[in-house]
Design a protein around this motif. Structure first.
Motif, PDB file in Angstrom:
ATOM      1  N   LEU A   1       0.858  -1.172   0.000  1.00  0.00           N
ATOM      2  CA  LEU A   1       0.000   0.000   0.000  1.00  0.00           C
ATOM      3  C   LEU A   1       0.895   1.223   0.000  1.00  0.00           C
ATOM      4  O   LEU A   1       1.751   1.363   0.875  1.00  0.00           O
ATOM      5  CB  LEU A   1      -0.907   0.031   1.230  1.00  0.00           C
ATOM      6  CG  LEU A   1      -1.696   1.322   1.394  1.00  0.00           C
ATOM      7  CD1 LEU A   1      -2.859   1.353   0.414  1.00  0.00           C
ATOM      8  CD2 LEU A   1      -2.174   1.498   2.792  1.00  0.00           C
ATOM      9  N   SER A   2       0.726   2.077  -0.989  1.00  0.00           N
ATOM     10  CA  SER A   2       1.455   3.344  -1.047  1.00  0.00           C
ATOM     11  C   SER A   2       0.485   4.465  -0.749  1.00  0.00           C
ATOM     12  O   SER A   2      -0.601   4.529  -1.315  1.00  0.00           O
ATOM     13  CB  SER A   2       2.069   3.560  -2.430  1.00  0.00           C
ATOM     14  OG  SER A   2       3.004   2.577  -2.709  1.00  0.00           O
ATOM     15  N   TYR A   3       0.890   5.339   0.144  1.00  0.00           N
ATOM     16  CA  TYR A   3       0.093   6.501   0.542  1.00  0.00           C
ATOM     17  C   TYR A   3       0.947   7.722   0.256  1.00  0.00           C
ATOM     18  O   TYR A   3       1.975   7.922   0.890  1.00  0.00           O
ATOM     19  CB  TYR A   3      -0.262   6.391   2.018  1.00  0.00           C
ATOM     20  CG  TYR A   3      -0.908   7.614   2.621  1.00  0.00           C
ATOM     21  CD1 TYR A   3      -2.229   7.933   2.339  1.00  0.00           C
ATOM     22  CD2 TYR A   3      -0.204   8.448   3.481  1.00  0.00           C
ATOM     23  CE1 TYR A   3      -2.819   9.053   2.901  1.00  0.00           C
ATOM     24  CE2 TYR A   3      -0.794   9.559   4.048  1.00  0.00           C
ATOM     25  CZ  TYR A   3      -2.093   9.851   3.751  1.00  0.00           C
ATOM     26  OH  TYR A   3      -2.685  10.955   4.301  1.00  0.00           O
ATOM     27  N   SER A   4       0.556   8.518  -0.721  1.00  0.00           N
ATOM     28  CA  SER A   4       1.339   9.665  -1.137  1.00  0.00           C
ATOM     29  C   SER A   4       0.584  10.956  -0.838  1.00  0.00           C
ATOM     30  O   SER A   4      -0.579  11.095  -1.205  1.00  0.00           O
ATOM     31  CB  SER A   4       1.632   9.562  -2.633  1.00  0.00           C
ATOM     32  OG  SER A   4       2.385  10.657  -3.057  1.00  0.00           O
ATOM     33  N   VAL A   5       1.266  11.890  -0.203  1.00  0.00           N
ATOM     34  CA  VAL A   5       0.672  13.183   0.155  1.00  0.00           C
ATOM     35  C   VAL A   5       1.448  14.275  -0.567  1.00  0.00           C
ATOM     36  O   VAL A   5       2.678  14.321  -0.505  1.00  0.00           O
ATOM     37  CB  VAL A   5       0.760  13.435   1.672  1.00  0.00           C
ATOM     38  CG1 VAL A   5       0.164  14.775   2.031  1.00  0.00           C
ATOM     39  CG2 VAL A   5       0.093  12.343   2.451  1.00  0.00           C
ATOM     40  N   THR A   6       0.729  15.145  -1.262  1.00  0.00           N
ATOM     41  CA  THR A   6       1.334  16.289  -1.934  1.00  0.00           C
ATOM     42  C   THR A   6       0.633  17.551  -1.451  1.00  0.00           C
ATOM     43  O   THR A   6      -0.580  17.670  -1.580  1.00  0.00           O
ATOM     44  CB  THR A   6       1.180  16.185  -3.468  1.00  0.00           C
ATOM     45  OG1 THR A   6       1.713  14.946  -3.899  1.00  0.00           O
ATOM     46  CG2 THR A   6       1.882  17.324  -4.159  1.00  0.00           C
TER      47      THR A   6
END
Length: 176
Positions: free
Chosen positions: A119-124
């Motif tokens: 699971l990848s959780y990316s925040v920008t």
């Protein structure tokens, strides 16, 4: 005159825009389907360390263009969440519209490998207020991916224990 005006407009349109990007990746023993069900269940955010509740009815599947409200654990002021992109069993991209001066995009990616399900959780974060918002939200963002994986694995364990109990209480007791 036209050349000067275009340079002036370009200078005016340049604003200070900071961008912060952070990606968290966790491995899970849960299947892709179990993990995906937790990601797209936007009505149940009990596992999320920052979100408290949403105004979405249970069972609603997120589709691009869906806008809903959520309440954070930090303040009672609701924020709007916009679903940008959905690739079933693979990717969910949402944009959070909380306050002017900050644009937040979150991307959940689920992928299956030989080692397990990632699971990848990316925040920008973009905008001139992003460093300030990041300083408040970073401790919570650090825990989102792990909390989601734990919730999916907990659901999988509950399902397995229910199946064992049903088999144990069935008429096939002589098989033991």
């Amino acid at each position: 005159m036209h050349n000067w005006l275009s340079k002036f407009i370009q200078r005016k349109s340049r604003r200070v825009c900071l961008s912060l990007v952070r990606t968290y990746r966790e491995i899970s023993s849960a299947s892709v389907d179990e993990l995906w069900q937790k990601v797209v269940d936007i009505a149940d955010v009990s596992w999320h360390p920052l979100l408290k509740s949403t105004n979405v009815p249970y069972g609603l599947v997120p589709k691009p263009g869906l806008i809903y409200k959520a309440v954070t654990r930090l303040s009672p002021i609701p924020i709007r969440i916009f679903v940008e992109r959905v690739n079933p069993r693979e990717l969910l991209s949402i944009r959070i519209l909380a306050i002017p001066g900050v644009e937040e995009r979150i991307i959940y990616k689920v992928e299956s490998t030989v080692c397990g399900t990632y699971l990848s959780y990316s925040v920008t974060l973009k905008g001139w207020l992003s460093p300030l918002i990041w300083s408040f939200s970073r401790p919570y963002a650090d825990r989102v991916a792990r909390a989601l994986v734990d919730a999916a694995e907990g659901t999988a364990l509950q399902a397995v224990s229910k199946k064992r109990k049903l088999l144990k209480d069935s008429c096939f007791d002589f098989i033991r």
